[in-house]
Design an enzyme around this catalytic site. Structure first.
Site, mmCIF file in Angstrom:
data_model
loop_
_atom_site.group_PDB
_atom_site.id
_atom_site.type_symbol
_atom_site.label_atom_id
_atom_site.label_comp_id
_atom_site.label_asym_id
_atom_site.label_seq_id
_atom_site.Cartn_x
_atom_site.Cartn_y
_atom_site.Cartn_z
ATOM 1 N N HIS A 103 0.829 -1.199 0.000
ATOM 2 C CA HIS A 103 0.000 0.000 0.000
ATOM 3 C C HIS A 103 0.858 1.241 0.000
ATOM 4 C CE1 HIS A 103 -1.966 -3.322 2.220
ATOM 5 N NE2 HIS A 103 -2.838 -3.162 1.264
HETATM 6 S S1 FES Z 1 1.774 -0.456 3.123
HETATM 7 FE FE1 FES Z 1 0.209 -1.864 3.679
HETATM 8 S S2 FES Z 1 1.359 -3.566 4.246
HETATM 9 FE FE2 FES Z 1 2.909 -2.156 3.779
#
Ligand code: FES
Lengths: 138, 690
Positions: A103
């Site tokens: 993410h």
């Molecule tokens: S940014 Fe969501 S798990 Fe690393």
């Protein structure tokens, strides 16, 4: 349903020899099923980590508090993104540290969160130096 | 289930039982004499479809569990062995995996139907809440089932989802350790997920019984939302509802079979054909399509805890629906404004699903936030407000009035069917394949494969030539560990005789032992042996190849893919296009370029490949013109080699593909005839009820 005895036993401390890791390189070892990044930081990386204004960080912590004094060049962190547990990639992202592909969290050369949804810095596992070139994790 | 029945069986033996356990009376009053509103439309058949799917999942699941091994080292392999060696194992596995998706398609239609016709309103609140509980249990079951094959997506999906609980303040970390049974997702996690995945369906079945019980106490809602008042408003459950449900199930089976037999991997993710690797996170983690809207909500909120709360809140809010929407009129049919907002809400959910599959950057994040707001606004603002300001149209006096008024214009079923199809089609929006091969690389050109399409078959010549190419070129670095020599003589394969396969096997040296002296020894291969791997283990393979281990090729054509993008992934459902893997592999073999384009610097020990994600591949150009001799006069060019070896690898990935497509055709003929029969029987039964 907590970990059984054999799982706990397998999670005993491990020793890692640091001598083969050249400056600017890093290795990944597994401890308790978790990847641990050990990076041999360059002078530039250390300076980058120390020159930021700590108060401006999402999870304020000085670089000094995240490494062992006298061994500033060694950064030892658990390579598990504090957001939802993916493995960040070393030497990527805009802070020369770690980048999580899941993410998009970005960590700096001290493993501190700088950008993205992760709430805290990469955790530092319990470890100590047994000699100048050897650490014990756990 | 609606009170004591005066039903008396005529058979004396049954009478004897009935006096001691009035079970036939119960069945008779619940499923035979039970009065059902006569104006129900086809949306009401989804209840029966769901019961059918639950039964199907339990049945196939129990058989699969007889062959599956819940162990982190063996799980992936045991699933492959089910597909390859168990009689009709491929069919069982496809039915179960596709069945999960179909179960969710049906449950979403069922829920939207309840939403549209106000089926959650007084006196059906408990019925509705039981339904939400079933839905939650289904989500948990589906998630744990997806972990069992222990592929990359299974493992990392499990990691991300279990980590959601670490957001809980103070006790989060301990909860997560409790879920894992260790310090990370691992073997104990797999074991407990297997246990729970086996248990939860029976819990679901139990709650379904309560759900049906509550339904039979409150009575079914109906499209006009007025309660049945007289005998004239209802028809007996059997044969009217029974036959209609049978027709509905038959139509649904057609959709189900389309995926089982022709597109079994469309709804899955290519990454799940790569065995789980705790050291490498796939570049783009996507959950199964049915969780995507909630995943999008999770990601659109920048704070971890708030994101998790919003995600669970999005489901829990459904429980409060009966008290959020206080409008007196049930059916949106008579609520002009509610009707429009309902369709906007449907669109919001589908779009959220689409966003859930996209990378979390730029415009997608902003769109996700807006849509998340819309999602909650529908429940918290729109519905309560509408109840106050909307002026509903007058509802009919009784169901029979509504039916009589409608007999003039009876085109609705057609419209409904069209909407079902459109909705089902767009719900698959989420199942877009991972962006694996997409970033920074060209799209592989399409090929004409002999094995594509509903009647596709492998070209035997190509399979034999491909085997030769594999043996002489690829085998020096790549294993083929799921393929045994005996497979070469099996129907649907390269078409060798058993003797030829045995002779082929004996050319290999296979390690066996220990013998009586306790030593390992080498012997010639036998048909039952598997292709030996060129390296003893992954580390050896990595060390010998500059840090990049050559992947095993048994499943490579199913484990690689590239992003098709909108709108292609919708067309693919109808054209049955699913050759992304072969197209990619064939393109990769031909994609080497000596001249590196300007501005691209390759890391040491890498080569430039047009189609490889990121372009820098560690494998040197594997094959050049004339390297392998062909006996049948086919051109010895790289293009021909690539095509042949890709065809061969498609066969190794799916040795029963021909049987699958052949059986698929027979099933379709049967289902179409069956659905037709059901339709005309239904017409006859309902002839004087309309
Ligand atoms: S940014 Fe969501 S798990 Fe690393």
């Amino acid at each position: 349903m907590n970990p059984d005895a054999s799982t706990i036993a397998a999670g005993a401390p491990i020793e890692v020899d640091l001598s083969p890791i050249a400056e600017g390189q890093d290795i990944k070892v597994f401890w308790r099923g978790k990847p641990i990044y050990i990076s041999h930081r360059t002078k530039k990386q250390i300076d980058e980590a120390r020159s930021v204004n700590v108060a401006s960080l999402p999870d304020p912590q000085t670089d000094e508090a995240r490494v062992k004094s006298g061994h500033e060049q060694w950064l030892v962190v658990i390579g598990i993104c504090t957001h939802l547990g993916c493995i960040p990639i070393a030497h990527e992202g805009s802070y020369d540290g770690f980048f999580c592909p899941c993410h998009g969290s970005v960590y700096d050369t001290s493993g501190r969160i700088r950008q993205g949804p992760a709430p805290t810095n990469l955790a530092v596992p319990p470890y100590q130096f047994v000699s100048d070139t050897k650490i014990q994790i756990g | 289930m609606s009170g004591p029945s005066d039903y008396q069986p005529s058979n004396p033996a049954l009478q004897w039982i009935e006096r001691r356990l009035p079970i036939f009376g119960l069945i008779h009053s619940s499923f035979v004499a039970y009065p059902t509103p006569r104006n129900l439309n086809y949306w009401w058949t989804f209840g029966a479809i769901l019961s059918f799917m639950l039964g199907m999942q339990i049945l196939t699941g129990v058989i699969l569990a007889m062959h599956y091994t819940p162990n982190a080292d063996l799980a992936f392999k045991s699933v492959e062995l089910i597909v390859r060696d168990v009689n009709y194992g491929w069919l069982l596995r496809n039915m179960h995996a596709v069945g999960a998706s179909m179960f969710f398609v049906a449950v979403y239609v069922h829920m939207f139907r309840g939403l549209y016709y106000g089926s959650y309103k007084e006196p059906r609140e408990v019925l509705w809440i039981l339904g939400v509980i079933i839905y939650l249990l289904m989500m948990a079951t589906g998630f744990m089932g997806y972990v069992l094959p222990w592929g990359q997506m299974s493992f990392w999906g499990a990691t991300v989802i279990t980590n959601l609980f670490s957001a809980v303040p103070y006790v989060g970390e301990s909860i997560v350790t409790l879920l894992w049974g260790g310090y990370a997702v691992g073997n104990p996690t797999l074991n407990r997920f297997f246990s729970l995945h086996y248990l939860l369906p029976f819990v679901i079945a139990g709650v379904v019984v309560l759900h049906v019980w509550a339904l039979h106490v409150a009575g079914q809602n109906n499209p006009d939302g007025v309660e049945p008042k007289t005998e004239k408003d209802t028809v007996p459950f059997t044969p009217h509802a029974t036959i209609k449900d049978m027709f509905g199930v038959a139509c649904f089976l057609l959709l189900y079979a389309w995926f089982i037999f022709y597109m079994p991997n469309y709804l899955g993710d290519a990454d799940n054909y790569i065995p789980a690797n705790p050291g490498v996170t796939p570049p783009h983690i996507v959950p199964e399509w049915y969780y995507l809207p909630f995943y999008a909500i999770l990601r659109s909120i920048p704070d971890k805890l708030a994101g998790v709360i919003a995600m669970f809140g999005a489901i829990i809010i459904l429980c409060f629906l009966p008290w959020l929407d206080t409008a007196k009129t049930r059916s949106s049919k008579y609520r002009p404004l509610a009707k429009q907002f309902f369709w906007i809400f449907v669109a919001v959910c589908i779009l959220l699903g689409y966003l859930g599959a996209q990378p979390p950057e730029g415009i997608y994040v902003i769109a996700g936030r807006i849509l998340t707001f819309c999602y909650f606004a529908y429940f918290l603002i729109v519905l309560p407000l509408l109840a106050r300001i909307e002026k509903p149209r007058p509802v009919p006096n009784s169901i029979s009035d509504a039916v009589l008024a409608k007999t003039g214009s009876r085109s609705t079923p057609m419209v409904s069917t069209a909407i079902v199809l459109a909705l089902a089609g767009s719900l698959f929006a989420g199942s877009i394949d991972s962006a694996k091969a997409a970033e920074g690389s060209d799209k592989p050109p399409g090929n004409t494969w002999s094995f594509s399409g509903p009647f596709g078959k492998f070209d035997r010549g190509a399979l034999q030539r491909g085997l030769k190419v594999y043996k002489e070129v690829c085998a020096s670095c790549h294993g083929l560990s799921f393929v045994a020599f005996r497979n070469l003589a099996e129907p649907g394969g390269p078409g060798y005789s058993v003797a030829q396969a045995a002779a082929f096997a004996s050319e290999y040296k296979v390690k066996d032992g220990p013998n009586d002296a306790g030593d390992m020894f080498e012997r010639p291969g036998r048909p039952a042996d598997y292709f030996p791997s060129p390296f003893a283990n992954e580390q050896a393979a990595r060390a010998a190849n500059g840090g990049a281990a050559p992947p095993d090729l048994s499943l490579i054509t199913k484990a690689r893919s590239y992003k098709r993008g909108f709108p292609w992934f919708i067309f693919d459902v109808f054209t049955q296009y699913q050759e992304q893997g072969p197209d990619y592999v064939a393109a990769l073999l031909q994609g080497y370029e000596d001249k590196v384009p300007e501005g691209v610097t390759l890391p040491e020990g890498s080569y430039y490949n047009k189609y490889f994600p990121g372009h820098a591949i560690k494998m040197p150009k594997p094959i050049s013109d004339g390297q392998v001799t062909y006996d049948d006069g086919s051109p010895t060019t790289v293009a021909q080699y690539s095509k042949d070896v890709t065809t061969f690898l498609m066969w190794t990935a799916e040795p029963h593909m021909e049987a699958r497509k052949r059986l698929g055709f027979q099933v379709f003929v049967f289902l179409i005839v069956f659905a037709g029969l059901m339709y005309f029987t239904k017409k006859k039964v309902w002839a004087d009820s309309h």
